[in-house]
Design an enzyme around this catalytic site. Structure first.
Site, PDB file in Angstrom:
ATOM      1  N   GLU A 292       0.886  -1.166   0.000  1.00  0.00           N
ATOM      2  CA  GLU A 292       0.000   0.000   0.000  1.00  0.00           C
ATOM      3  C   GLU A 292       0.917   1.207   0.000  1.00  0.00           C
ATOM      4  O   GLU A 292       1.751   1.365   0.886  1.00  0.00           O
ATOM      5  CB  GLU A 292      -0.909  -0.037   1.225  1.00  0.00           C
ATOM      6  CG  GLU A 292      -2.051   0.980   1.157  1.00  0.00           C
ATOM      7  CD  GLU A 292      -1.665   2.321   1.740  1.00  0.00           C
ATOM      8  OE1 GLU A 292      -1.403   3.248   0.943  1.00  0.00           O
ATOM      9  OE2 GLU A 292      -1.603   2.435   2.961  1.00  0.00           O
ATOM     10  N   CYS A 326      -2.052   7.988   4.619  1.00  0.00           N
ATOM     11  CA  CYS A 326      -2.147   7.728   3.182  1.00  0.00           C
ATOM     12  C   CYS A 326      -3.533   8.064   2.651  1.00  0.00           C
ATOM     13  O   CYS A 326      -3.699   8.370   1.473  1.00  0.00           O
ATOM     14  CB  CYS A 326      -1.799   6.277   2.881  1.00  0.00           C
ATOM     15  SG  CYS A 326      -2.789   5.093   3.809  1.00  0.00           S
TER      16      CYS A 326
END
Length: 531
Positions: A292, A326
């Site tokens: 990720e 994020c």
């Protein structure tokens, strides 16, 4: 070392239940935080290899709290190549038993790890707060998420019956099955910003699937890394199944180049994730990389939006954890018809946020993680001043508690050119850019025109606009009309968390039903002479 703090029955904290009364949680944290300072901070926290503490190979380093750089979190050892080799060897040896155990036995052990983590929930929360600079409720919510991740991934393995399925028969006396089997030893490399949840999620999924783990937390988050491992050990995890190696880039490099690593789970920057992917795709055989890799997440506020709901969600997602997520909201597109009214409310709400020591119950935003982040903040604000208008924030806070860390004001920037880098690059900062739009299709196209595709949000009371957003936004996690977060707040088993484009590699994300199978590979079993 578990602290002597009795925990009463307290309400559960998630990222979304923002309207509840958490006064009892705060009262309990008032006792836990000083106890953590007394009993946990400033100690040596050794690595753990093959079930034993190990600091025999590597250079010692001290880690300080971003809240106050004079506050020593602990002393850690940056594992050298020898320690990495011993950890990989221990993991491979443990894997011969762990991978062959009935999956139900593995789940029982891992679920006991969740029980141990729940027992130490507030101790872990306080450690995360002091280590990362999270607010109180963000820290407690993260540990709750980690506990849910263990249980959810175990439940998914159970629901799938261990990923063991009968297949069709070619002949009456032939039995065929499809099973998923572990790869072997997974390297798990975690970031600083969610040191408990992200570490726990990656490790648990690997271990549920029968793999063993060599785990490297961020060098900024070794304390929570050590506590997580202690919880799994307390749950009865066999020696060598989970090995802890602290350190920075050199330790990570030694792990990634070790031939005994069979796969990698990574959360971090796009550049590092793609470098790992290219390395593991080369060589005599490709090895799995689950990564990720960040986001540049937009939200859209249409003319029909409830502006109070939109402002609440935008502020929480843009400035929670100082924008160091994020999934943080980075750019908000605002319809021309409500642009000025929205900005007036947005700037007022942003200026009302309390910045300070997150040990205090009323603080929303703590410090940036370090001086490197502060330099990036200064650079972003300089570009905002030069090429647009800073509507609020843009400055570093000085005096008193602020002199102990990198404290800044949350910042809103408007008037930048459409192609400006602040609209395009992941900042990982409490900096929000504003873009005006007339046509929603064009706005969504502009929001899609970045390398990332992690999260996106919309505020609209028109069903056609919501359907348009859901059909065209290029991101793996979409939210509409969420006051608790425009682009943030995913929870295990409720929202999956999949990065599209440059935000992920596999097209399947965490927190959902397709994550655990990625840590395993398919095998067909055919047996003749079987009724």
């Amino acid at each position: 070392m578990t602290m002597p703090v009795t925990r009463p029955a307290l309400p559960r904290v998630t990222y979304s239940n923002t309207g509840e009364d958490f006064s009892a949680v705060h009262a309990h944290l008032d006792a836990v935080l000083p106890a953590v300072r007394r009993h946990l901070l400033g100690r040596a926290q050794p690595n753990r290899i093959g079930g034993a503490d190990d600091d025999s190979d590597g250079e010692a380093y001290d880690a300080a709290s971003p809240i106050d750089r004079a506050l020593l979190l602990g002393r850690f050892t940056a594992a050298g190549a020898g320690a990495v080799d011993r950890a990989v060897t221990a993991a491979a040896e443990a894997g011969r038993d762990w991978g062959r155990r009935p999956w139900a036995e593995r789940l029982a052990i891992l679920r006991q790890g969740a029980v141990a983590m729940e027992r130490r929930k507030y101790e872990l929360s306080a450690a995360a707060l002091l280590e990362v600079g999270k607010s109180r409720l963000e820290a407690v919510g993260e540990v709750e998420e980690a506990i849910d991740l263990i249980r959810y991934y175990c439940d998914e393995m159970e629901r799938a019956d261990g990923f063991d399925r009968p297949m069709q028969r070619a002949f009456p006396h032939e039995a065929t099955r499809c099973v998923l089997r572990p790869y072997g030893v997974f390297a798990v490399i975690a970031p600083f910003n969610f040191p408990v949840a992200l570490s726990t999620g990656m490790m648990t999924a690997a271990m549920v699937g029968g793999n063993t783990v060599v785990y490297k937390p961020s060098p900024l988050a070794g304390l929570t890394g050590r506590l997580i491992v202690e919880c799994f050990v307390a749950g009865g995890l066999p020696d060598g199944v989970l090995n802890l190696l602290c350190g920075g880039a050199a330790t990570g490099e030694a792990m990634l180049t070790h031939p005994g690593i069979d796969g990698v789970a990574f959360t971090g920057s796009h550049a590092v994730g793609m470098d790992i992917f290219r390395r593991f795709a080369a060589g005599p055989q490709a090895r799995p990389v689950l990564a990720e890799m960040g986001g540049k997440n937009p939200a859209y506020v249409t003319a029909s939006a409830d502006l109070d709901v939109a402002v609440a969600g935008v502020v929480r997602s843009a400035f929670g954890l100082q924008g160091q997520k994020c999934s943080a909201l980075s750019t908000v597109f605002v319809a021309d018809a409500v642009h000025d009214a929205f900005l007036e409310r947005l700037t007022a709400a942003t200026e009302a946020l309390t910045v300070g020591n997150p040990e205090d119950a009323g603080v929303f935003m703590g410090p940036l993680i370090n001086e490197a982040a502060l330099r990036r903040f200064d650079e972003a604000c300089a570009a905002g001043r030069a090429d647009g208008t800073i509507l609020c924030g843009g400055d570093v806070l000085r005096g008193g508690v602020y002199d102990g860390g990198c404290y800044v004001r949350p910042t809103v920037i408007a008037g930048l050119p459409d192609d400006h880098r602040l609209h395009r690059d992941e900042l990982f900062l409490p900096v929000l850019t504003v873009r005006r739009f007339i046509d929603l299709d064009a706005a969504i196209a502009a929001g899609n025109a970045v390398r990332y595709g992690l999260t996106a949000g919309l505020y609209s009371r028109e069903l056609a606009e919501i359907e348009q957003f859901l059909a065209t936004a290029e991101a793996g996690v979409l939210y509409a009309n969420r006051p608790s977060g425009a682009t943030t707040g995913a929870w295990p088993g409720i929202q999956t968390f999949c990065g599209w484009k440059g935000s992920g590699l596999t097209g399947k994300g965490g927190l959902g039903p397709w994550y655990v199978p990625q840590f395993m590979r398919e095998q067909s079993h055919t047996l003749m002479g079987w009724e």
